[in-house]
Design a protein around this motif. Structure first.
Motif, PDB file in Angstrom:
ATOM      1  N   THR A  41       0.824  -1.194   0.000  1.00  0.00           N
ATOM      2  CA  THR A  41       0.000   0.000   0.000  1.00  0.00           C
ATOM      3  C   THR A  41       0.862   1.249   0.000  1.00  0.00           C
ATOM      4  O   THR A  41       2.031   1.223   0.349  1.00  0.00           O
ATOM      5  N   GLY A  45      -4.263   5.899   0.213  1.00  0.00           N
ATOM      6  CA  GLY A  45      -5.401   5.267  -0.429  1.00  0.00           C
ATOM      7  C   GLY A  45      -5.131   4.780  -1.822  1.00  0.00           C
ATOM      8  O   GLY A  45      -5.971   4.165  -2.447  1.00  0.00           O
ATOM      9  N   ARG A  71      -9.598   5.054  -1.908  1.00  0.00           N
ATOM     10  CA  ARG A  71      -9.827   3.804  -1.188  1.00  0.00           C
ATOM     11  C   ARG A  71     -11.228   3.257  -1.486  1.00  0.00           C
ATOM     12  O   ARG A  71     -11.428   2.047  -1.596  1.00  0.00           O
TER      13      ARG A  71
END
Length: 549
Positions: A41, A45, A71
């Motif tokens: 990640t 987001g 996200r």
């Protein structure tokens, strides 16, 4: 609950109840389970997307509104409440008598047309449908928009590239969390000769959001979270707009919606008159209206800005695309709207005509109701996406007049997640996911409108045929009139919707919230999905200021 939380909730409640609350309570299904991924990640987001089965892994909390919306798009990609299809292109046939470039938001403003020769001073456009009336605040269709926008204007608008620019407002600002202010342009005449006042602006806003002012406007959800407006100062020409909450997209909304009307003209006339006459401040004034046949405009010589380059603009319609193209080829019209791919070569090969195409703000998708079998399984919904050869549909059905998508938000919009790719076709993986879903042997039917979107029936038939290639699923397509499908998906009751249907959604605010909130939030006006994680992401996004405003 804090004051900030209270205002945020008020805004979301306003957004969710735009048309009708969807009765989702008690519905079953496992679409509400959060399934985080173990893929790497980033900090905001924009995670690298994965469509493999997900293991529970904590993700860092986004820090910005953009991050929460990215996200939300990632969630939608992974949970697959839709079969993600394509961005629709707007394709126009155009005469060489005019100089004009199409916009991304599907609106055709005659103010942007210039004559290329003496024959280009009087311009005709042929679209698929005529208007549903000339009241600019009492409709929801693009064909009507294209008619009323010639005579009516808003406080703000967008230029051809989508940037917000001032029109009837000369300034705009946020005063506090629940109040924004517009300064109204001076020396602006209506076509009737009356002068634009701040009271006209406040009245126009209230006419949309407050049914007690005049009409039950179908545009109330377009001014999402706006509670009302009042004149702050006649001398300074300022109007304050009251909001239900922070409303981070308020200026984006006013750049797209809310045509300003002449209060005294509206109050002196009945609905029938207002729907057959016009009194705006725009660059063209109505010269003739024949309902269902033709609307004609003359250049408004007293326009507050530079006068339009062309003298007259006439709009007529032909539902058959071949008729629109024939009118263009014969010189009867200068712009033919929605030229289908199979007609492109006829236009290109004709002397004096050409094709203009631009990616639009409309996304096409197949909604899958989360509350009915087999679409209550995320694995089954993913399997349908894996069964589709989206590149082939764009190449062969749309003849490249489209681009594949893998999330609800289009590229270039605020909140788009650039790390998400469309699902690749993988029939083996699709069949495996069908088995894991427990719905092997399922028989499903895709409902599609006829002729509303570019090659909608052909797209639906291709989707159904490709899903039907799976050894453990049977799929077919069924055509219905667009009005029939609209009547089913707009009742506010999820149970009225077909389990699987093709739809298009235009979003002229260029912000992810105006697609995800109405179509996929639990309380969205047209939702087919319910998921607490997605609702929370949207809630957080709307509690933060928008970097795009």
């Amino acid at each position: 609950m804090s004051e900030k939380d209270t205002s945020r909730r008020r805004f979301l409640q306003a957004a969710g109840s735009a048309t009708a609350a969807v009765a989702l309570a008690g519905c079953s299904g496992n679409g509400g389970e959060a399934t985080p991924t173990d893929e790497p990640t980033d900090s905001d987001g924009g995670e690298t997307a994965t469509t493999e089965p997900q293991e529970t892994t904590e993700r860092p909390e986004p820090e910005t509104r953009d991050g929460y919306l990215q996200r939300a798009n990632l969630h939608c990609h992974e949970q697959a409440p839709w079969v993600f299809l394509n961005r629709q292109y707007s394709v126009y046939g155009q005469s060489s008598d005019i100089e004009w470039q199409p916009r991304t938001d599907e609106r055709v403003s005659a103010y942007a047309i210039e004559p290329a020769n003496d024959d280009g001073d009087d311009v005709v456009m042929t679209q698929s449908q005529m208007d549903s009336g000339l009241d600019p605040q009492d409709h929801r269709e693009t064909p009507t928009d294209n008619i009323v926008l010639q005579a009516y204007e808003g406080l703000l608008e967008r230029d051809r590239e989508g940037t917000i620019v001032e029109t009837l407002a000369t300034d705009y600002q946020r005063l506090d969390e629940t109040t924004v202010q517009f300064t109204v342009r001076d020396n602006v005449p209506f076509h009737s000769g009356d002068s634009l006042t701040p009271e006209d602006v406040a009245y126009s806003i209230n006419r949309i959001v407050d049914p007690d002012v005049g009409i039950e406007s179908p545009q109330v959800d377009q001014l999402i979270g706006v509670e009302g407006a009042e004149v702050e100062s006649e001398e300074d020409r300022t109007v304050n707009v009251n909001l239900a909450g922070l409303n981070p997209i308020v200026f984006a909304s006013f750049a797209t919606y809310c045509d300003v009307m002449n209060r005294s003209w509206v109050e002196e006339n009945d609905d029938a008159y207002i729907n057959q006459n016009m009194d705006g401040t725009g660059p063209f004034e109505l010269s003739n209206y024949e309902q269902g046949v033709e609307v004609a405009f003359d250049r408004f010589e007293d326009y507050w800005d530079e006068p339009a380059a062309i003298s007259t603009f006439t709009i007529n319609s032909a539902s058959e695309s071949s008729t629109r193209v024939n009118r263009l080829l014969s010189g009867e019209t200068d712009i033919a709207v929605n030229v289908p791919p199979q007609e492109v070569s006829r236009v290109e090969e004709n002397d004096g005509t050409s094709i203009s195409a631009v990616p639009s703000t409309r996304i096409l998708f197949n909604a899958m109701r989360y509350d009915v079998e087999p679409f209550d399984s995320p694995e089954f919904r993913q399997a349908v996406n894996y069964a589709i050869d989206l590149d082939s549909i764009v190449e062969n059905v749309l003849q490249t007049f489209g681009s594949p998508t893998g999330q609800p938000t289009l590229e270039g919009f605020f909140g788009h997640n650039g790390d998400i790719d469309p699902y690749p076709q993988d029939l083996e993986r699709a069949e495996q996911l069908v088995e894991e879903s427990g719905y092997a042997g399922a028989e499903i039917e895709l409902v599609t409108p006829i002729g509303r979107y570019l090659r909608d029936v052909e797209i639906a038939q291709a989707v159904a045929a490709q899903v039907d290639e799976l050894s453990n699923v049977s799929a077919s397509a069924r055509q219905v009139e667009f009005s029939t499908l609209v009547s089913q998906v707009t009742t506010g009751n999820i149970e009225d919707k077909p389990p699987w249907y093709l739809l298009g959604w235009g979003n002229a605010t260029f912000d992810a919230i105006q697609t995800i909130q109405p179509l996929l939030a639990s309380d969205g006006a047209l939702t087919s999905y319910k998921n607490d994680e997605l609702d929370s992401l949207l809630d957080e996004a709307q509690s933060l200021p928008s970097e795009s405003n």
